[in-house]
Design a protein around this motif. Structure first.
Motif, PDB file in Angstrom:
ATOM      1  N   MET A   1       0.844  -1.148   0.000  1.00 38.73           N
ATOM      2  CA  MET A   1       0.000   0.000   0.000  1.00 38.73           C
ATOM      3  C   MET A   1       0.907   1.235   0.000  1.00 38.73           C
ATOM      4  SD  MET A   1      -3.160   0.110   2.467  1.00 38.73           S
ATOM      5  CE  MET A   1      -3.997   1.542   2.858  1.00 38.73           C
ATOM      6  N   GLY A   2       1.115   1.817  -1.108  1.00 37.24           N
ATOM      7  CA  GLY A   2       1.998   2.969  -1.210  1.00 37.24           C
ATOM      8  C   GLY A   2       1.229   4.270  -1.063  1.00 37.24           C
ATOM      9  N   THR A   3       1.802   5.166  -0.303  1.00 37.54           N
ATOM     10  CA  THR A   3       1.182   6.479  -0.155  1.00 37.54           C
ATOM     11  C   THR A   3       2.161   7.525  -0.651  1.00 37.54           C
ATOM     12  OG1 THR A   3       2.022   6.696   2.095  1.00 37.54           O
ATOM     13  CG2 THR A   3      -0.176   5.780   1.860  1.00 37.54           C
ATOM     14  N   SER A   4       1.627   8.564  -1.240  1.00 33.61           N
ATOM     15  CA  SER A   4       2.501   9.632  -1.709  1.00 33.61           C
ATOM     16  C   SER A   4       2.474  10.777  -0.698  1.00 33.61           C
ATOM     17  CB  SER A   4       2.039  10.130  -3.079  1.00 33.61           C
ATOM     18  OG  SER A   4       0.731  10.653  -2.968  1.00 33.61           O
ATOM     19  N   LEU A   5       3.600  11.434  -0.573  1.00 36.07           N
ATOM     20  CA  LEU A   5       3.691  12.561   0.339  1.00 36.07           C
ATOM     21  C   LEU A   5       3.248  13.812  -0.409  1.00 36.07           C
ATOM     22  CD1 LEU A   5       7.077  11.660   2.027  1.00 36.07           C
ATOM     23  CD2 LEU A   5       4.776  11.203   2.835  1.00 36.07           C
ATOM     24  N   THR A   6       2.198  14.398   0.074  1.00 32.37           N
ATOM     25  CA  THR A   6       1.582  15.533  -0.607  1.00 32.37           C
ATOM     26  C   THR A   6       2.311  16.838  -0.260  1.00 32.37           C
ATOM     27  OG1 THR A   6       0.080  15.933   1.230  1.00 32.37           O
ATOM     28  CG2 THR A   6      -0.657  14.383  -0.475  1.00 32.37           C
ATOM     29  N   PRO A   7       2.120  17.860  -1.067  1.00 33.54           N
ATOM     30  CA  PRO A   7       2.695  19.175  -0.749  1.00 33.54           C
ATOM     31  C   PRO A   7       2.214  19.708   0.606  1.00 33.54           C
ATOM     32  CG  PRO A   7       1.949  19.143  -3.017  1.00 33.54           C
ATOM     33  CD  PRO A   7       1.483  17.865  -2.398  1.00 33.54           C
ATOM     34  N   GLU A   8       0.983  19.369   0.963  1.00 35.40           N
ATOM     35  CA  GLU A   8       0.469  19.800   2.274  1.00 35.40           C
ATOM     36  C   GLU A   8       1.285  19.162   3.405  1.00 35.40           C
ATOM     37  OE1 GLU A   8      -3.599  19.526   4.953  1.00 35.40           O
ATOM     38  OE2 GLU A   8      -3.645  18.905   2.855  1.00 35.40           O
ATOM     39  N   PHE A   9       1.635  17.888   3.232  1.00 33.80           N
ATOM     40  CA  PHE A   9       2.468  17.213   4.226  1.00 33.80           C
ATOM     41  C   PHE A   9       3.808  17.922   4.372  1.00 33.80           C
ATOM     42  CE2 PHE A   9       6.084  14.398   4.873  1.00 33.80           C
ATOM     43  CZ  PHE A   9       5.804  13.895   6.134  1.00 33.80           C
ATOM     44  N   TRP A  10       4.464  18.224   3.256  1.00 34.19           N
ATOM     45  CA  TRP A  10       5.784  18.862   3.314  1.00 34.19           C
ATOM     46  C   TRP A  10       5.702  20.259   3.921  1.00 34.19           C
ATOM     47  CZ3 TRP A  10       9.657  15.917   3.434  1.00 34.19           C
ATOM     48  CH2 TRP A  10       9.696  14.736   2.695  1.00 34.19           C
ATOM     49  N   ARG A  11       4.620  20.976   3.646  1.00 31.91           N
ATOM     50  CA  ARG A  11       4.428  22.299   4.239  1.00 31.91           C
ATOM     51  C   ARG A  11       4.312  22.177   5.756  1.00 31.91           C
ATOM     52  NH1 ARG A  11      -0.202  23.818   1.653  1.00 31.91           N
ATOM     53  NH2 ARG A  11       0.902  23.432  -0.262  1.00 31.91           N
ATOM     54  N   LEU A  12       3.469  21.254   6.192  1.00 32.91           N
ATOM     55  CA  LEU A  12       3.285  21.034   7.627  1.00 32.91           C
ATOM     56  C   LEU A  12       4.580  20.550   8.264  1.00 32.91           C
ATOM     57  CD1 LEU A  12       1.358  21.016  10.028  1.00 32.91           C
ATOM     58  CD2 LEU A  12       0.735  18.681   9.414  1.00 32.91           C
ATOM     59  N   PHE A  13       5.292  19.677   7.589  1.00 33.79           N
ATOM     60  CA  PHE A  13       6.575  19.178   8.085  1.00 33.79           C
ATOM     61  C   PHE A  13       7.566  20.327   8.270  1.00 33.79           C
ATOM     62  CE2 PHE A  13      10.886  17.661   7.181  1.00 33.79           C
ATOM     63  CZ  PHE A  13      11.037  16.730   8.197  1.00 33.79           C
ATOM     64  N   ALA A  14       7.632  21.220   7.291  1.00 32.33           N
ATOM     65  CA  ALA A  14       8.551  22.359   7.377  1.00 32.33           C
ATOM     66  C   ALA A  14       8.166  23.287   8.524  1.00 32.33           C
ATOM     67  CB  ALA A  14       8.562  23.117   6.055  1.00 32.33           C
ATOM     68  N   VAL A  15       6.882  23.516   8.712  1.00 32.36           N
ATOM     69  CA  VAL A  15       6.431  24.375   9.810  1.00 32.36           C
ATOM     70  C   VAL A  15       6.783  23.752  11.153  1.00 32.36           C
ATOM     71  CG1 VAL A  15       4.364  25.284  10.963  1.00 32.36           C
ATOM     72  CG2 VAL A  15       4.616  25.503   8.484  1.00 32.36           C
ATOM     73  N   LEU A  16       6.487  22.474  11.302  1.00 25.79           N
ATOM     74  CA  LEU A  16       6.791  21.804  12.568  1.00 25.79           C
ATOM     75  C   LEU A  16       8.292  21.723  12.816  1.00 25.79           C
ATOM     76  CD1 LEU A  16       4.149  18.928  12.577  1.00 25.79           C
ATOM     77  CD2 LEU A  16       4.152  21.030  13.932  1.00 25.79           C
ATOM     78  N   LEU A  17       9.068  21.515  11.780  1.00 26.71           N
ATOM     79  CA  LEU A  17      10.521  21.486  11.930  1.00 26.71           C
ATOM     80  C   LEU A  17      11.050  22.852  12.367  1.00 26.71           C
ATOM     81  CD1 LEU A  17      13.122  19.831  11.611  1.00 26.71           C
ATOM     82  CD2 LEU A  17      13.210  20.637   9.242  1.00 26.71           C
ATOM     83  N   GLY A  18      10.522  23.901  11.761  1.00 23.08           N
ATOM     84  CA  GLY A  18      10.929  25.253  12.146  1.00 23.08           C
ATOM     85  C   GLY A  18      10.556  25.575  13.580  1.00 23.08           C
ATOM     86  N   ILE A  19       9.346  25.198  13.986  1.00 21.01           N
ATOM     87  CA  ILE A  19       8.914  25.446  15.362  1.00 21.01           C
ATOM     88  C   ILE A  19       9.771  24.671  16.352  1.00 21.01           C
ATOM     89  CG2 ILE A  19       7.014  25.052  16.990  1.00 21.01           C
ATOM     90  CD1 ILE A  19       5.091  25.724  14.701  1.00 21.01           C
ATOM     91  N   SER A  20      10.027  23.409  16.059  1.00 18.52           N
ATOM     92  CA  SER A  20      10.829  22.609  16.987  1.00 18.52           C
ATOM     93  C   SER A  20      12.270  23.122  17.070  1.00 18.52           C
ATOM     94  CB  SER A  20      10.805  21.134  16.595  1.00 18.52           C
ATOM     95  OG  SER A  20      11.426  20.954  15.338  1.00 18.52           O
ATOM     96  N   THR A  21      12.802  23.602  15.964  1.00 18.35           N
ATOM     97  CA  THR A  21      14.149  24.179  15.980  1.00 18.35           C
ATOM     98  C   THR A  21      14.173  25.444  16.824  1.00 18.35           C
ATOM     99  OG1 THR A  21      14.580  23.280  13.787  1.00 18.35           O
ATOM    100  CG2 THR A  21      16.009  25.055  14.528  1.00 18.35           C
ATOM    101  N   ALA A  22      13.182  26.293  16.670  1.00 24.76           N
ATOM    102  CA  ALA A  22      13.113  27.531  17.440  1.00 24.76           C
ATOM    103  C   ALA A  22      12.949  27.242  18.932  1.00 24.76           C
ATOM    104  CB  ALA A  22      11.961  28.399  16.940  1.00 24.76           C
ATOM    105  N   VAL A  23      12.077  26.300  19.269  1.00 26.91           N
ATOM    106  CA  VAL A  23      11.866  25.948  20.673  1.00 26.91           C
ATOM    107  C   VAL A  23      13.152  25.382  21.273  1.00 26.91           C
ATOM    108  CG1 VAL A  23      10.652  24.341  22.209  1.00 26.91           C
ATOM    109  CG2 VAL A  23       9.386  25.635  20.498  1.00 26.91           C
ATOM    110  N   THR A  24      13.846  24.540  20.539  1.00 26.41           N
ATOM    111  CA  THR A  24      15.105  23.975  21.028  1.00 26.41           C
ATOM    112  C   THR A  24      16.133  25.071  21.267  1.00 26.41           C
ATOM    113  OG1 THR A  24      14.690  21.913  19.839  1.00 26.41           O
ATOM    114  CG2 THR A  24      16.951  22.350  20.498  1.00 26.41           C
ATOM    115  N   PHE A  25      16.233  26.008  20.342  1.00 19.58           N
ATOM    116  CA  PHE A  25      17.194  27.107  20.478  1.00 19.58           C
ATOM    117  C   PHE A  25      16.870  27.969  21.694  1.00 19.58           C
ATOM    118  CE2 PHE A  25      18.495  31.469  19.570  1.00 19.58           C
ATOM    119  CZ  PHE A  25      19.860  31.280  19.389  1.00 19.58           C
ATOM    120  N   VAL A  26      15.607  28.316  21.869  1.00 16.46           N
ATOM    121  CA  VAL A  26      15.202  29.171  22.991  1.00 16.46           C
ATOM    122  C   VAL A  26      15.425  28.455  24.327  1.00 16.46           C
ATOM    123  CG1 VAL A  26      13.198  30.267  24.078  1.00 16.46           C
ATOM    124  CG2 VAL A  26      13.601  30.552  21.644  1.00 16.46           C
TER     125      VAL A  26
END
Length: 66
Positions: A1-26
């Protein structure tokens, strides 16, 4: 069962990655500041009082093996 990673997923991934990086830095900067403050307080308390030297009340003994 293959699933494709949608642009919405990558957008959300980038937002969450940015937030987690900022929280870690602070959090890292805040903890670093707390540790430095605690060390400075410790140094101030140590240097504020008269210097005492701990002296051992035991006489020096040499070990003799038979």
């Amino acid at each position: 069962m293959g699933t494709s990673l949608t642009p919405e997923f990558w957008r959300l991934f980038a937002v969450l990655l940015g937030i987690s990086t900022a929280v870690t830095f602070v959090l890292s900067a805040a903890l670093d500041a707390l540790v430095l403050r605690a060390r400075r307080r410790g140094m101030r308390h140590r240097s504020a009082g008269p210097r005492t030297v701990e002296v051992s009340h035991r006489p020096d003994r040499t070990l003799v093996r038979h």
